[in-house]
Design an enzyme around this catalytic site. Sequence first.
Site, PDB file in Angstrom:
ATOM      1  N   ARG A   1      -7.322 -21.640  -0.782  1.00 13.66           N
ATOM      2  CA  ARG A   1      -6.337 -20.980   0.086  1.00 13.66           C
ATOM      3  C   ARG A   1      -5.057 -21.803   0.152  1.00 13.66           C
ATOM      4  O   ARG A   1      -5.071 -22.942   0.617  1.00 13.66           O
ATOM      5  CB  ARG A   1      -6.920 -20.805   1.494  1.00 13.66           C
TER       6      ARG A   1
ATOM      7  N   GLU B   1      12.958   2.816  13.860  1.00 17.23           N
ATOM      8  CA  GLU B   1      11.960   3.812  13.438  1.00 17.23           C
ATOM      9  C   GLU B   1      10.785   3.734  14.406  1.00 17.23           C
ATOM     10  O   GLU B   1      10.853   3.039  15.422  1.00 17.23           O
ATOM     11  CB  GLU B   1      11.520   3.552  11.994  1.00 17.23           C
TER      12      GLU B   1
ATOM     13  N   LEU C   1      11.213   1.447   6.920  1.00 19.72           N
ATOM     14  CA  LEU C   1      10.553   1.883   5.690  1.00 19.72           C
ATOM     15  C   LEU C   1      11.219   3.189   5.272  1.00 19.72           C
ATOM     16  O   LEU C   1      11.385   4.096   6.097  1.00 19.72           O
ATOM     17  CB  LEU C   1       9.061   2.115   5.928  1.00 19.72           C
TER      18      LEU C   1
ATOM     19  N   LYS D   1       6.414  -1.838   1.934  1.00 21.91           N
ATOM     20  CA  LYS D   1       5.234  -1.228   2.565  1.00 21.91           C
ATOM     21  C   LYS D   1       4.081  -2.222   2.415  1.00 21.91           C
ATOM     22  O   LYS D   1       3.208  -2.099   1.549  1.00 21.91           O
ATOM     23  CB  LYS D   1       4.928   0.144   1.938  1.00 21.91           C
TER      24      LYS D   1
ATOM     25  N   ARG E   1       8.236   4.041  -4.827  1.00 24.31           N
ATOM     26  CA  ARG E   1       8.290   3.128  -3.675  1.00 24.31           C
ATOM     27  C   ARG E   1       7.263   2.010  -3.832  1.00 24.31           C
ATOM     28  O   ARG E   1       7.525   0.853  -3.481  1.00 24.31           O
ATOM     29  CB  ARG E   1       8.057   3.907  -2.369  1.00 24.31           C
TER      30      ARG E   1
ATOM     31  N   TYR F   1       0.827  -1.207   0.000  1.00 25.70           N
ATOM     32  CA  TYR F   1       0.000   0.000   0.000  1.00 25.70           C
ATOM     33  C   TYR F   1       0.859   1.254   0.000  1.00 25.70           C
ATOM     34  O   TYR F   1       2.085   1.197   0.175  1.00 25.70           O
ATOM     35  CB  TYR F   1      -0.954  -0.002   1.198  1.00 25.70           C
TER      36      TYR F   1
HETATM   37  N1  PLP Z   1       7.857   3.907   8.888  1.00 26.25           N
HETATM   38  C1  PLP Z   1       6.712   3.222   9.034  1.00 26.25           C
HETATM   39  C2  PLP Z   1       6.745   1.897   9.737  1.00 26.25           C
HETATM   40  C3  PLP Z   1       5.501   3.744   8.542  1.00 26.25           C
HETATM   41  O1  PLP Z   1       4.364   3.060   8.686  1.00 26.25           O
HETATM   42  C4  PLP Z   1       5.519   5.021   7.919  1.00 26.25           C
HETATM   43  C5  PLP Z   1       4.294   5.619   7.387  1.00 26.25           C
HETATM   44  O2  PLP Z   1       3.225   5.103   7.490  1.00 26.25           O
HETATM   45  C6  PLP Z   1       6.730   5.698   7.791  1.00 26.25           C
HETATM   46  C7  PLP Z   1       7.884   5.105   8.279  1.00 26.25           C
HETATM   47  C8  PLP Z   1       6.791   7.054   7.134  1.00 26.25           C
HETATM   48  O3  PLP Z   1       6.651   6.945   5.729  1.00 26.25           O
HETATM   49  P1  PLP Z   1       6.135   8.184   4.871  1.00 26.25           P
HETATM   50  O4  PLP Z   1       6.942   9.358   5.266  1.00 26.25           O
HETATM   51  O5  PLP Z   1       6.387   7.774   3.456  1.00 26.25           O
HETATM   52  O6  PLP Z   1       4.688   8.350   5.189  1.00 26.25           O
END
Ligand code: PLP
Length: 277
Positions: free
Chosen positions: A98, A176, A200, A144, A49, A30
């Site tokens: 499944r 993060e 991410l 993501k 991305r 997503y």
């Molecule tokens: N890290 C994680 C785990 C996230 O879920 C998100 C955003 O949802 C981010 C970082 C930040 O990403 P972005 O700046 O692209 O929204």
Amino acid sequence: MVYLNGEFIPKEQAQVSVMDRGFLFGDGVYEVIPVYSGKIFRLDEHLERLQNSLNSVQINNPYSPQQWREILHELLGFSSESSQSLYLQISRGADVSRKHSFDTLSPTVFIESSPLTPKTKTELEIGYRAMSQPDFRWQRCDIKSTSLLANIMYSQQAKQNQVEEVILHRDQLITEGATSNVFIVKDNVLFTHPTGNHILSGITRDLVLESAKHCHLSINESALTLTELLSADEVWISSSTREVMPIVQVDNQLINNGVIGKHWPQVYDYYQGLKHV
Ligand code: PLP
């Protein structure tokens, strides 16, 4: 109105199969993309991305960048809100039975737009609280993925503890947040975890780094320890919907005596300028 597999339909009428692998396995990816004054912010970066996430899990991208752009703009046209948040997800699609492994399926594409009201500078200036937790997620946090069970568990913990975010550390090093990237300022140097499979690669993260450079902060993309974070001058988190947000308490430790630092307002202002270029 939402977009589902080629159609713009009322949300209540949008339905997908119970055999959809997004439903059965969280087998999908997503993006969340902010829209300011009707303009989709950093769309190319989000689409790039998205493509990386799709490549990693071997789902074919059903649309070209131009087709994405057209679909997103058409969806935005159904709303009169000038600031919106686009949520788009692609699951691998529905199979007949499944099983964990997959054959090539027709991906399910769902897009929704909702109003976006970023916090004002005055609201942000108060500073927010966070808590820390060991990072028990998998080793492909760069994808993501819609499989977000770990992030959901952390976010629920944040809610139950009445804090804004859970800041994660792996082997004592800050990775993060559960839904954001994390930044630490110490002695005029901005630290953040390098990109790779443990975080991410946030689109906002790049913009915060760009803003910080402009504000004459030195950048060091390396991970700091939880102990270093707790004695930082400033701690920020970033995401597409939160933008750049100052954190003034982590666990029981006040950061900078519980007040925002001198760099955040400058970086915040520059970031706001980027939204309207
Ligand atoms: N890290 C994680 C785990 C996230 O879920 C998100 C955003 O949802 C981010 C970082 C930040 O990403 P972005 O700046 O692209 O929204």
